[in-house]
Write an enzyme that holds these catalytic residues in place. Structure first.
Site, PDB file in Angstrom:
ATOM      1  N   ASP A   1       0.857  -1.175   0.000  1.00 49.49           N
ATOM      2  CA  ASP A   1       0.000   0.000   0.000  1.00 49.49           C
ATOM      3  C   ASP A   1       0.903   1.237   0.000  1.00 49.49           C
ATOM      4  O   ASP A   1       2.139   1.110  -0.050  1.00 49.49           O
ATOM      5  CB  ASP A   1      -0.932  -0.025   1.208  1.00 49.49           C
ATOM      6  CG  ASP A   1      -2.188   0.818   1.009  1.00 49.49           C
ATOM      7  OD1 ASP A   1      -2.322   1.476  -0.039  1.00 49.49           O
ATOM      8  OD2 ASP A   1      -3.040   0.832   1.925  1.00 49.49           O
TER       9      ASP A   1
ATOM     10  N   GLU B   1       0.056   4.685   1.805  1.00 54.58           N
ATOM     11  CA  GLU B   1       0.005   5.692   2.877  1.00 54.58           C
ATOM     12  C   GLU B   1       1.040   5.444   3.964  1.00 54.58           C
ATOM     13  O   GLU B   1       1.507   6.384   4.614  1.00 54.58           O
ATOM     14  CB  GLU B   1      -1.403   5.741   3.488  1.00 54.58           C
ATOM     15  CG  GLU B   1      -2.451   6.378   2.592  1.00 54.58           C
ATOM     16  CD  GLU B   1      -3.114   5.406   1.637  1.00 54.58           C
ATOM     17  OE1 GLU B   1      -4.052   5.813   0.934  1.00 54.58           O
ATOM     18  OE2 GLU B   1      -2.680   4.225   1.590  1.00 54.58           O
TER      19      GLU B   1
ATOM     20  N   HIS C   1      -2.497   0.035  -3.871  1.00 52.43           N
ATOM     21  CA  HIS C   1      -2.984   1.378  -3.563  1.00 52.43           C
ATOM     22  C   HIS C   1      -3.796   1.968  -4.705  1.00 52.43           C
ATOM     23  O   HIS C   1      -3.356   1.973  -5.864  1.00 52.43           O
ATOM     24  CB  HIS C   1      -1.811   2.313  -3.258  1.00 52.43           C
ATOM     25  CG  HIS C   1      -2.235   3.741  -3.066  1.00 52.43           C
ATOM     26  ND1 HIS C   1      -2.922   4.160  -1.950  1.00 52.43           N
ATOM     27  CD2 HIS C   1      -2.096   4.836  -3.852  1.00 52.43           C
ATOM     28  CE1 HIS C   1      -3.176   5.454  -2.060  1.00 52.43           C
ATOM     29  NE2 HIS C   1      -2.692   5.884  -3.212  1.00 52.43           N
TER      30      HIS C   1
ATOM     31  N   HIS D   1      -1.493   1.261   6.675  1.00 50.28           N
ATOM     32  CA  HIS D   1      -1.944   2.323   7.586  1.00 50.28           C
ATOM     33  C   HIS D   1      -3.033   1.766   8.489  1.00 50.28           C
ATOM     34  O   HIS D   1      -3.561   0.670   8.258  1.00 50.28           O
ATOM     35  CB  HIS D   1      -2.513   3.494   6.769  1.00 50.28           C
ATOM     36  CG  HIS D   1      -3.560   3.048   5.796  1.00 50.28           C
ATOM     37  ND1 HIS D   1      -4.882   2.837   6.150  1.00 50.28           N
ATOM     38  CD2 HIS D   1      -3.473   2.718   4.476  1.00 50.28           C
ATOM     39  CE1 HIS D   1      -5.558   2.415   5.103  1.00 50.28           C
ATOM     40  NE2 HIS D   1      -4.726   2.325   4.064  1.00 50.28           N
TER      41      HIS D   1
ATOM     42  N   HIS E   1      -7.757   5.200   7.243  1.00 47.10           N
ATOM     43  CA  HIS E   1      -9.036   4.989   6.578  1.00 47.10           C
ATOM     44  C   HIS E   1      -9.209   3.501   6.335  1.00 47.10           C
ATOM     45  O   HIS E   1      -8.288   2.714   6.559  1.00 47.10           O
ATOM     46  CB  HIS E   1      -9.100   5.743   5.236  1.00 47.10           C
ATOM     47  CG  HIS E   1      -8.152   5.233   4.203  1.00 47.10           C
ATOM     48  ND1 HIS E   1      -6.804   5.570   4.177  1.00 47.10           N
ATOM     49  CD2 HIS E   1      -8.336   4.384   3.157  1.00 47.10           C
ATOM     50  CE1 HIS E   1      -6.212   4.966   3.164  1.00 47.10           C
ATOM     51  NE2 HIS E   1      -7.112   4.237   2.524  1.00 47.10           N
TER      52      HIS E   1
ATOM     53  N   GLU F   1      -8.179  -2.535   6.609  1.00 53.55           N
ATOM     54  CA  GLU F   1      -7.556  -3.252   5.495  1.00 53.55           C
ATOM     55  C   GLU F   1      -6.624  -4.355   5.993  1.00 53.55           C
ATOM     56  O   GLU F   1      -6.562  -5.445   5.410  1.00 53.55           O
ATOM     57  CB  GLU F   1      -6.810  -2.253   4.611  1.00 53.55           C
ATOM     58  CG  GLU F   1      -7.758  -1.274   3.932  1.00 53.55           C
ATOM     59  CD  GLU F   1      -7.057  -0.081   3.296  1.00 53.55           C
ATOM     60  OE1 GLU F   1      -5.875  -0.213   2.952  1.00 53.55           O
ATOM     61  OE2 GLU F   1      -7.706   0.973   3.153  1.00 53.55           O
TER      62      GLU F   1
END
Length: 274
Positions: free
Chosen positions: A8, A10, A60, A104, A115, A133
Site C-alpha cells: 500500500d 500511505e 494502492h 496504515h 481509513h 484493510e
C-alpha cells in the site's frame, strides 16, 4: 519458499499526506519512488531470508503506482486497477507467508491518512471484530492457510497488526504526529530495517498462525452518510440496519464477504459526500 507481498502507499517511508499518494498531486512521483524503494527493501530481505519467489501486488488506489522498471528484478508484479481480490489479488495456498508493507491504520484510528478502503467508510466489522484493510486482508490470507508474517508502515498500522495477529513482526518506518504529519526514518535507515525484519519474519514464520476467518461471516459496513448506505444496499443480499448507516451482508465465506465489500464501496462512491 514463496512469499506474497502486498504494497500500500500511505504507510510508506517519508510520506505524510495525500499529495504523495494521489496521482493528480504534485508530490505523487516522489511517492511512487519512495513506495518502490520500500518494496525493494522487503524483497531483498525476503530473498536473503530464503525466499525463492516473491509476488508483489500493487495495492494502492488504481494499483498502478509501483515503478516496474525499478522493481527488484527477481520479483513478479501484479498491477492495474480491476482485480477480483484487490489488495490480495493472487494470494493463495501456494504461499508460505504474506507481508504487508506501506500499510496504515483503519478508519477512525490515530495514524497517517487512516481509513478503511475509501473515506466514505466509517467502520467495518466481520461478525463482532472491527477491522480495516490489515484485518480483512489477513482474513483472506488465513482462508488460504497463509500467515501474515510481517506488517510495515506507520506506528498505527503496526499497533493494529500486533493486536490482531499474535506473533506477527512489525517494522515502524514512521510515527504519526497527526493524520497528515509524520516523523519518519530516512529511506536509507528504513530500508535497512525493512530488509532485516523481512528476513527475520521468514525465520519466525513457524511462530505465526494464519488469522482464520469465521464460517458464514457477517459483514457490516458503516458509511458516513445515508446516501452512501442506500447505494451500497442496492447489492442483492444487503440491507440497511434500521436507524443507522450500517449495511449488512451475510456471506457464505470470507471470499464472498471480501467481494461484497468491494462492490458495496464502489456503489457508495456513486453518491456525493455532501
Amino acid at each position: 519458499m514463496n512469499i506474497y507481498l502486498s504494497v500500500d502507499m500511505e504507510g510508506i517511508t517519508g510520506i505524510p499526506d495525500y499529495t504523495f499518494v494521489d496521482s493528480s498531486q504534485h508530490n505523487y512521483e516522489i511517492g511512487r519512488s519512495l513506495m518502490t524503494g520500500d518494496a525493494n527493501a522487503v524483497i531483498e530481505g525476503a530473498l536473503a531470508g530464503g525466499a525463492e519467489h516473491v509476488l508483489v501486488n500493487d495495492s494502492h488506489s488504481k494499483m498502478n503506482n509501483l515503478l516496474p522498471e525499478k522493481l527488484h528484478p527477481e520479483a513478479e508484479l501484479i498491477n492495474g486497477g480491476v482485480k477480483l481480490y484487490s489488495m490480495v489479488e493472487g494470494l493463495d495456498s501456494m504461499y508460505d507467508g504474506a507481508i504487508f508493507t506501506g500499510y496504515h491504520s483503519r478508519a477512525g484510528q490515530p495514524g497517517v491518512m487512516s481509513h478503511s478502503m475509501i473515506h466514505a467508510v466509517r467502520n467495518m466489522w466481520i461478525n463482532e471484530q472491527e477491522i480495516g484493510e490489515i484485518g480483512f486482508n489477513a482474513y483472506i490470507a488465513g482462508y488460504h492457510g497463509v500467515p501474515v508474517i510481517m506488517v510495515a508502515g506507520d506506528d498505527g498500522a503496526c499497533r493494529e497488526a500486533e493486536e490482531l495477529i499474535p506473533g506477527v513482526l512489525t517494522a515502524t518506518v514512521k510515527k504519526s504526529l497527526t493524520r497528515s504529519a509524520v516523523r519518519s526514518l530516512s529511506p536509507q535507515k528504513a530500508h535497512e530495517l525493512l530488509k532485516e525484519k523481512a528476513a527475520e519474519a521468514i525465520a519466525n514464520r513457524g511462530n505465526v498462525k494464519p488469522l482464520t476467518p469465521p464460517d458464514n461471516p457477517v459483514l457490516r459496513i458503516e458509511f458516513t452518510n445515508y446516501g452512501q448506505a442506500e447505494w451500497a444496499a442496492f447489492m442483492p443480499g444487503c440491507e440497511i440496519e434500521p436507524g443507522s448507516t450500517v449495511v449488512r451482508f451475510e456471506a457464505k465465506d470470507i471470499l464472498e464477504a471480501y467481494s461484497a465489500m468491494l462492490v458495496m464501496i464502489e456503489l457508495a462512491l456513486q453518491t456525493t459526500y455532501r
